[in-house]
Design a protein around this motif. Structure first.
Motif, PDB file in Angstrom:
ATOM      1  N   ASP A 231       3.672  -3.739 121.497  1.00  0.00           N
ATOM      2  CA  ASP A 231       2.297  -3.604 121.721  1.00  0.00           C
ATOM      3  C   ASP A 231       1.856  -4.484 122.589  1.00  0.00           C
ATOM      4  O   ASP A 231       1.905  -5.683 122.539  1.00  0.00           O
ATOM      5  N   TYR A 232       1.138  -3.878 123.768  1.00  0.00           N
ATOM      6  CA  TYR A 232       0.706  -4.909 124.918  1.00  0.00           C
ATOM      7  C   TYR A 232      -0.513  -5.559 124.559  1.00  0.00           C
ATOM      8  O   TYR A 232      -0.873  -6.520 125.129  1.00  0.00           O
ATOM      9  N   LYS A 233      -1.005  -5.410 123.360  1.00  0.00           N
ATOM     10  CA  LYS A 233      -2.084  -6.307 122.763  1.00  0.00           C
ATOM     11  C   LYS A 233      -1.415  -7.561 122.084  1.00  0.00           C
ATOM     12  O   LYS A 233      -2.429  -8.252 121.491  1.00  0.00           O
ATOM     13  N   ASN A 234      -0.106  -7.447 121.988  1.00  0.00           N
ATOM     14  CA  ASN A 234       0.305  -8.609 121.023  1.00  0.00           C
ATOM     15  C   ASN A 234       0.862  -9.813 121.991  1.00  0.00           C
ATOM     16  O   ASN A 234       1.807  -9.559 122.888  1.00  0.00           O
ATOM     17  N   SER A 235       0.884 -10.966 121.660  1.00  0.00           N
ATOM     18  CA  SER A 235       1.152 -12.286 122.623  1.00  0.00           C
ATOM     19  C   SER A 235       2.284 -12.895 121.610  1.00  0.00           C
ATOM     20  O   SER A 235       3.226 -13.376 121.963  1.00  0.00           O
ATOM     21  N   ASP A 236       1.922 -13.171 120.192  1.00  0.00           N
ATOM     22  CA  ASP A 236       2.379 -14.100 119.216  1.00  0.00           C
ATOM     23  C   ASP A 236       3.968 -13.337 119.063  1.00  0.00           C
ATOM     24  O   ASP A 236       4.869 -14.099 118.819  1.00  0.00           O
ATOM     25  N   GLU A 237       3.746 -11.823 118.841  1.00  0.00           N
ATOM     26  CA  GLU A 237       4.886 -11.395 118.574  1.00  0.00           C
ATOM     27  C   GLU A 237       6.164 -11.237 119.701  1.00  0.00           C
ATOM     28  O   GLU A 237       7.147 -11.600 119.546  1.00  0.00           O
ATOM     29  N   ALA A 238       5.531 -11.554 121.029  1.00  0.00           N
ATOM     30  CA  ALA A 238       6.438 -11.722 122.124  1.00  0.00           C
ATOM     31  C   ALA A 238       7.289 -13.129 122.048  1.00  0.00           C
ATOM     32  O   ALA A 238       8.383 -13.380 122.188  1.00  0.00           O
ATOM     33  N   MET A 239       6.486 -14.287 121.456  1.00  0.00           N
ATOM     34  CA  MET A 239       7.301 -15.477 121.306  1.00  0.00           C
ATOM     35  C   MET A 239       8.290 -15.317 120.245  1.00  0.00           C
ATOM     36  O   MET A 239       9.390 -15.939 120.259  1.00  0.00           O
ATOM     37  N   ARG A 240       7.930 -14.608 118.951  1.00  0.00           N
ATOM     38  CA  ARG A 240       9.104 -14.412 118.256  1.00  0.00           C
ATOM     39  C   ARG A 240      10.227 -13.598 118.666  1.00  0.00           C
ATOM     40  O   ARG A 240      11.417 -13.881 118.459  1.00  0.00           O
ATOM     41  N   GLU A 241       9.946 -12.635 119.158  1.00  0.00           N
ATOM     42  CA  GLU A 241      11.122 -11.699 119.998  1.00  0.00           C
ATOM     43  C   GLU A 241      12.333 -12.705 120.897  1.00  0.00           C
ATOM     44  O   GLU A 241      13.194 -12.680 120.790  1.00  0.00           O
ATOM     45  N   ILE A 242      11.144 -13.650 121.680  1.00  0.00           N
ATOM     46  CA  ILE A 242      11.901 -14.425 122.425  1.00  0.00           C
ATOM     47  C   ILE A 242      12.799 -15.454 121.684  1.00  0.00           C
ATOM     48  O   ILE A 242      14.149 -15.737 122.183  1.00  0.00           O
ATOM     49  N   TYR A 243      12.085 -15.858 120.989  1.00  0.00           N
ATOM     50  CA  TYR A 243      13.064 -17.215 119.872  1.00  0.00           C
ATOM     51  C   TYR A 243      14.086 -16.190 119.295  1.00  0.00           C
ATOM     52  O   TYR A 243      15.209 -17.000 119.282  1.00  0.00           O
TER      53      TYR A 243
END
Length: 327
Positions: A231-243
């Motif tokens: 979802d392009y509204k999400n930022s924290d989720e991106a950090m979890r995915e990268i981690y």
């Protein structure tokens, strides 16, 4: 907490005054683009005899297999050392089996390139959307949802077939859960421990992909990809995915697209300090090409912003043109 007051003086002694005089020299330029920053995307079409311009991505082409070595040779001559390959097969089916055909279009391209050009890094996009008749990035259930685990098995087969062909880096792009762990184990078990993984870790469900889908014949025939892309509204989720991708064994992580996600690139670099790619996607490229803006100036500004945000690697359709004009 003690506070410090910094007084600004408009005088020759104040450093900003001297900096203004030196701005025309790159010695004080904080962000500098270089040739090795770039990866150039290439489309290889099994259905054509000569290169064909992609109408929705001006200046970009689909190449027949017989022309791909010539094109990569010309890229290498101007200093591009990395390419990423996308295939358009002659036939598709529900499970995308042509994607892992050992004699498939990308597999043959890898072999041809590696045979003739030894000092090029070849990256293979590992996904099913170009190969499935429905255009989705995975195997469908009877209810037309993505079966994550069945898809992983196919992704593993594609990665292995690329490794057999001589690939340097596999780039799984479907955003299936557990992809990096699965692909790393598959490659290691088959003896391909030196093949790296560039994970599409934070790939957003973006409207900027439309020109690519025209170029690769990969538009979904129904629905969208919101159930497996972010979802392009999400930022924290991106950090979890990268981690998670780093933990699973990725060698490079990626944020895609780039321009509307510079904050994600910045956060990822600050948080993980890990090799980071950003994909300056087809829609971002096409917006500039179809605009009345100063093409050269804005192209440099866009690419500089991506690197300034923290990207170590920039995948961009601008790469060839930028290097020819500026580097």
């Amino acid at each position: 907490m003690q506070r410090f007051e910094i007084k600004m003086y408009c005088s020759p002694e104040f450093p900003a005054y001297r900096m203004r005089r030196l701005r025309r020299f790159k010695i004080i330029q904080e962000t500098q683009l270089k040739k090795d920053d770039f990866v150039y995307p290439l489309f290889i079409d099994e259905n054509i005899k000569k290169r064909k311009e992609i109408a929705s991505i001006p200046g970009q082409y689909r190449f027949p297999l017989k022309e791909i070595v010539e094109e990569v040779t010309s890229l290498r001559e101007i200093g591009i050392r990395s390419v990423i390959l996308f295939g358009i097969p002659s036939k598709k089916n529900m499970v995308g089996s042509e994607a892992y055909n050992k004699n498939g279009v990308v597999q043959r391209a890898i072999k041809a390139i590696k045979k003739e050009i030894t000092d090029i890094i070849v990256i293979g996009d590992v996904c099913l959307c170009e190969y499935t008749s429905h255009g989705h990035c995975g195997i469908l259930t009877e209810e037309n949802y993505i079966d994550n685990d069945k898809t992983l098995d196919v992704i593993g087969k594609i990665a292995e077939s690329y490794a057999e062909s001589g690939i340097d880096i596999v780039a799984p792009s479907g955003m299936m859960d557990g992809t990096v762990r699965f692909v790393r184990k598959r490659l290691d078990d088959e003896g391909y421990t030196d093949v790296a993984i560039m994970a599409y870790s934070a790939k957003y469900n973006s409207g900027f992909y439309s020109p690519f889908r025209d170029a690769a014949d990969s538009s979904p025939s129904f629905g969208d990809r919101s159930t497996y892309q972010m979802d392009y509204k999400n930022s924290d989720e991106a950090m979890r995915e990268i981690y998670l991708d780093i933990k699973e064994g990725a060698d490079i992580v990626m944020v895609k697209p780039a321009l509307s996600y510079l904050d994600i690139i910045y956060r990822a670099k600050k948080m993980f300090n890990f090799p980071l790619a950003a994909y300056n996607v087809s829609g971002e490229y096409a917006m500039l090409k179809l605009s009345s803006l100063d093409q050269d100036r804005v192209m440099e500004e866009i690419l500089s912003s991506i690197k300034r945000a923290g990207a170590d690697i920039i995948i961009s359709y601008h790469a060839k043109e930028f290097i020819e004009r500026f580097l």
